[in-house]
Design a protein around this motif. Sequence first.
Motif, PDB file in Angstrom:
ATOM      1  N   ASP A 301      44.829  43.064  39.948  1.00 30.63           N
ATOM      2  CA  ASP A 301      44.533  43.289  41.373  1.00 30.63           C
ATOM      3  C   ASP A 301      43.070  43.054  41.720  1.00 30.63           C
ATOM      4  OD1 ASP A 301      47.176  43.946  42.076  1.00 30.63           O
ATOM      5  OD2 ASP A 301      46.897  46.013  41.395  1.00 30.63           O
ATOM      6  N   GLN A 302      42.391  42.202  40.967  1.00 29.91           N
ATOM      7  CA  GLN A 302      41.011  41.831  41.263  1.00 29.91           C
ATOM      8  C   GLN A 302      40.991  40.431  41.876  1.00 29.91           C
ATOM      9  OE1 GLN A 302      38.170  43.831  40.663  1.00 29.91           O
ATOM     10  NE2 GLN A 302      39.718  45.395  40.272  1.00 29.91           N
ATOM     11  N   GLU A 303      40.272  40.302  42.993  1.00 27.16           N
ATOM     12  CA  GLU A 303      40.104  38.966  43.584  1.00 27.16           C
ATOM     13  C   GLU A 303      38.970  38.262  42.861  1.00 27.16           C
ATOM     14  OE1 GLU A 303      40.387  37.510  48.015  1.00 27.16           O
ATOM     15  OE2 GLU A 303      38.302  38.069  47.592  1.00 27.16           O
ATOM     16  N   ARG A 304      39.227  37.062  42.395  1.00 29.55           N
ATOM     17  CA  ARG A 304      38.243  36.344  41.587  1.00 29.55           C
ATOM     18  C   ARG A 304      37.922  34.996  42.229  1.00 29.55           C
ATOM     19  NH1 ARG A 304      37.818  39.279  36.994  1.00 29.55           N
ATOM     20  NH2 ARG A 304      39.559  40.711  36.565  1.00 29.55           N
ATOM     21  N   THR A 305      36.618  34.707  42.235  1.00 33.69           N
ATOM     22  CA  THR A 305      36.139  33.434  42.776  1.00 33.69           C
ATOM     23  C   THR A 305      35.997  32.441  41.642  1.00 33.69           C
ATOM     24  OG1 THR A 305      34.942  34.598  44.524  1.00 33.69           O
ATOM     25  CG2 THR A 305      34.328  32.313  44.111  1.00 33.69           C
ATOM     26  N   LEU A 306      36.579  31.248  41.815  1.00 34.82           N
ATOM     27  CA  LEU A 306      36.671  30.283  40.724  1.00 34.82           C
ATOM     28  C   LEU A 306      35.572  29.240  40.789  1.00 34.82           C
ATOM     29  CD1 LEU A 306      40.541  29.726  40.869  1.00 34.82           C
ATOM     30  CD2 LEU A 306      39.275  31.407  39.535  1.00 34.82           C
ATOM     31  N   ALA A 323      44.787  29.628  33.865  1.00 31.80           N
ATOM     32  CA  ALA A 323      45.462  29.071  32.698  1.00 31.80           C
ATOM     33  C   ALA A 323      44.968  29.717  31.410  1.00 31.80           C
ATOM     34  CB  ALA A 323      45.236  27.563  32.638  1.00 31.80           C
ATOM     35  N   GLY A 324      45.918  30.264  30.633  1.00 29.17           N
ATOM     36  CA  GLY A 324      45.608  30.811  29.331  1.00 29.17           C
ATOM     37  C   GLY A 324      44.845  32.115  29.339  1.00 29.17           C
ATOM     38  N   VAL A 325      44.572  32.675  30.516  1.00 29.25           N
ATOM     39  CA  VAL A 325      43.774  33.897  30.598  1.00 29.25           C
ATOM     40  C   VAL A 325      44.564  35.035  31.233  1.00 29.25           C
ATOM     41  CG1 VAL A 325      41.646  34.940  31.489  1.00 29.25           C
ATOM     42  CG2 VAL A 325      41.644  32.547  30.732  1.00 29.25           C
ATOM     43  N   MET A 326      44.997  34.869  32.485  1.00 26.46           N
ATOM     44  CA  MET A 326      45.747  35.923  33.162  1.00 26.46           C
ATOM     45  C   MET A 326      46.518  35.325  34.337  1.00 26.46           C
ATOM     46  SD  MET A 326      44.430  39.585  34.756  1.00 26.46           S
ATOM     47  CE  MET A 326      44.157  40.343  33.157  1.00 26.46           C
ATOM     48  N   GLY A 327      47.707  35.884  34.554  1.00 25.83           N
ATOM     49  CA  GLY A 327      48.531  35.426  35.664  1.00 25.83           C
ATOM     50  C   GLY A 327      48.050  35.973  37.005  1.00 25.83           C
ATOM     51  N   GLY A 328      48.619  35.428  38.063  1.00 25.01           N
ATOM     52  CA  GLY A 328      48.275  35.879  39.407  1.00 25.01           C
ATOM     53  C   GLY A 328      49.209  37.000  39.863  1.00 25.01           C
ATOM     54  N   ALA A 329      48.701  37.874  40.735  1.00 27.94           N
ATOM     55  CA  ALA A 329      49.491  39.016  41.201  1.00 27.94           C
ATOM     56  C   ALA A 329      50.669  38.578  42.069  1.00 27.94           C
ATOM     57  CB  ALA A 329      48.585  39.978  41.978  1.00 27.94           C
ATOM     58  N   ASP A 330      50.519  37.460  42.779  1.00 27.38           N
ATOM     59  CA  ASP A 330      51.568  37.034  43.725  1.00 27.38           C
ATOM     60  C   ASP A 330      52.832  36.556  43.027  1.00 27.38           C
ATOM     61  OD1 ASP A 330      49.853  37.636  45.769  1.00 27.38           O
ATOM     62  OD2 ASP A 330      49.156  35.575  46.063  1.00 27.38           O
ATOM     63  N   SER A 331      52.727  36.090  41.793  1.00 36.05           N
ATOM     64  CA  SER A 331      53.911  35.555  41.096  1.00 36.05           C
ATOM     65  C   SER A 331      54.296  36.418  39.900  1.00 36.05           C
ATOM     66  CB  SER A 331      53.629  34.121  40.631  1.00 36.05           C
ATOM     67  OG  SER A 331      52.488  34.091  39.797  1.00 36.05           O
ATOM     68  N   GLU A 332      53.878  37.674  39.904  1.00 36.24           N
ATOM     69  CA  GLU A 332      54.139  38.586  38.791  1.00 36.24           C
ATOM     70  C   GLU A 332      55.622  38.940  38.684  1.00 36.24           C
ATOM     71  OE1 GLU A 332      52.790  43.130  37.445  1.00 36.24           O
ATOM     72  OE2 GLU A 332      52.171  42.295  39.373  1.00 36.24           O
TER      73      GLU A 332
END
Length: 804
Positions: A301-306, A323-332
């Motif tokens: 639930d953290q917003e991250r700037t890429l 990719a390879g780090v953590m999934g997004g909250a919207d598609s959990e």
Amino acid sequence: MFVSYRWLEQYINLEGIDPNELAEKITRTGIEVEGVETLNKGIKGVVVGHVLECEQHPNADKLNKCLVDVGEGEPVQIICGAPNVAKGQKVAVAKVGAVLPGNFKIKKAKLRGEASHGMICSLQELGIEGKLVPKEYQEGIFVFADDAEIGRDALELLNLDDHVLELGLTPNRADCLNMLGVAYEVGAILDNEVKYPSVELQESSEKAEDYIRVNVEAKEDNPLYIARIIKNVKIGPSPLWMQTRLMAAGIRPHNNVVDITNYVLLEYGQPLHAFDYDRIGSKEILVRHAVEGEKITTLDDQERTLKGDHLVITNGETPIALAGVMGGADSEVKDDTINVLLESAYFAGLSIRKCSKDHGLRSEASARYEKGIDPNRVRAASERAAALIAQYAGGEVVSGVVEENTLDAEPKRVDVTLAKINGVLGTELTVDEVTSIFKRLRFEAIADGEQISVTVPTRRGDITISEDLIEEVARLYGYDHIPTTLPVGESTPGQLTSYQEKRRRVRRYLEGAGMLQAITYALTSEEKAEQFALEVSKHVRLAMPMSEERSTLRLSLIPHLLEVVKHNIARQLDSVALYETSSVFLSKENQDLPTEREHLAGAVSGLWHMHMWQGEKKVVDFFTVKGILEGLFDGLGLAARIEFQASKHDGMHPGRTATISLDGKEIGIIGQVHPHTAKRYDVRETYVFELDLQTLLSADVEDVVYETIPRFPSITRDIALVVDKGISAGKLEQEIRATGGKLLKDVKVFDLYEGEHVEEGKKSIAFSLRYLDPERTLTDEEVTSTHEKVLEALHTKFDASLRS
């Protein structure tokens, strides 16, 4: 890497080898086992119980009175305070006489007037860390599935009869970051076959390409991406055996789909990610680099700037995973998930490392991608996970996969010769012995005479050159079997340089004199950088200092020693004697880097010595510190070439400061810290010194000359000289020694007088002169002649007269 012994038994035959013995064998072959943990922690007497009745305690609002069948005939009454206890549950019960972690023994008890014959346990009470307990059981007792057998050993069901080996893996051994990799390692040690899990994947008639299409733009960072669709899954808890294996490995269970991806990650070493297919928002998976400034909300639930070099999984437009780090909250994957898109991919380690570091996100998946995964397990892990989801989540696996593949997954071939192996190891191995070792490692090895060609499986990405093969031979042959040899050839024993030996002598002397060594920061503030400096130099400031107090390279050691004195005084340590040998940093114009120069400094405050029994105390003064240095110079053979001369120096007391010269060249200062400066540092009366140690220890010293002990008596003459107040005793002593010649052996000051019996502007200094000839007895006439020459020289040069 945490390795469950019971889980490892699924892939390799460990019969007859206990966990500690196995740990010893693994350590001896190059992977350190840092510890073996016994999960039951001394627990005994815990069984599966069935809660037949549950009602509120008549005398307590937060307690429940339960009637529990523990498989021993008559049910027992147990008082339980867990908020989630209820009738019909299968629970872990510690019977009367049971022992829980910490040697906590269960006894019959009365709680608010009601008898309690045992304890219904939570997982934490059975020794499982709270952070590993599933969320639904964190605040209460653990509940078994309905088919759990009443009276059965609960520890066995919870896998608490297991042992966990903690492997301390070096970065090159990423192949052992999974159970199959560890099984291959143990198989090589024991020469046993590795048993792969059986995968029975049944697919529906529908085609995966009808549900999703995959496009990879960043092919260099993602050469292989496999997507698989699984429909109609039922989200729920994973089987208990899977949950307990995950907890033993340090991962908290969530739900069946997520647990299966984590389980296969630990089993195959291949990270997987499950998306809620219906929440992706399109029928496309696009793998690309992020747009600079693009945002994503991750599973935490953290917003991250890429950044532009971060690799992201998108639905064609917006990112749905790092990719390879953590999934997004919207598609959990959530409790209402029905359809799952299962991702299995090969991502470049450098790209994953960069993204993981930038966002401070380090996961089990990112750690494996960074160190390297087996490209030939990407597809196999996807099939294994899909089969498990079908089995334990009721899913229907859609036929086929959708993939983008530009990955070269061919095994490497590395050659080595028998002569090189034996030459490096000092062994006499045969070709058959070497090829046998490679066979145990499951490497394909073909020998042609003494030339051995080895095909290295892709799971061993750390083996690329012949020296890597030699290491494998050495560790499997046994390091303790390699013969011990001594180096052959001419060798020069190591020794200290003259400078190093003198520096050690300086430290030993100062510590013997009662001083303690301090080690302080080389960085200071700009304000303190120039204080007490022996040589003026421009500041050298760090480009990115941690703080202003540590922003500039120092020019003197004294400021930091005064801070140490302050630190000690603030803790009621009033008598302090410290020294430090370290570098100062001098910079000249048009010089990129400063020159390091070693200095010696000291700071002394308070009492120098104290004898309570005799009622004697000696407070530190200028001559205490001067005496320490004179002893040091004498020990270095430089005493006769050292001169102390009164002077003024910034931050020092104007009447109690002197410069120190060696052969006429200034090498240091000594004196009392000025009272104003002492007040700023919040210290009491303190005396300091600082010397250019590099110059001092580099000075040429004449060889020591030994003389026989004199057989003849010496003659002592005392003189009291009246001279101007401005003339120092040191100048007078120098003249006395220069004029006294060979017969004068010793000169000492023993009295100083200024008062009414000496005229204004004058002082009386008394010296004791000792004359000696080691070859004969001196006559009074010879001594008088030399003595008069001394008096005449003093009168001529300093207008000195004998005090009447």
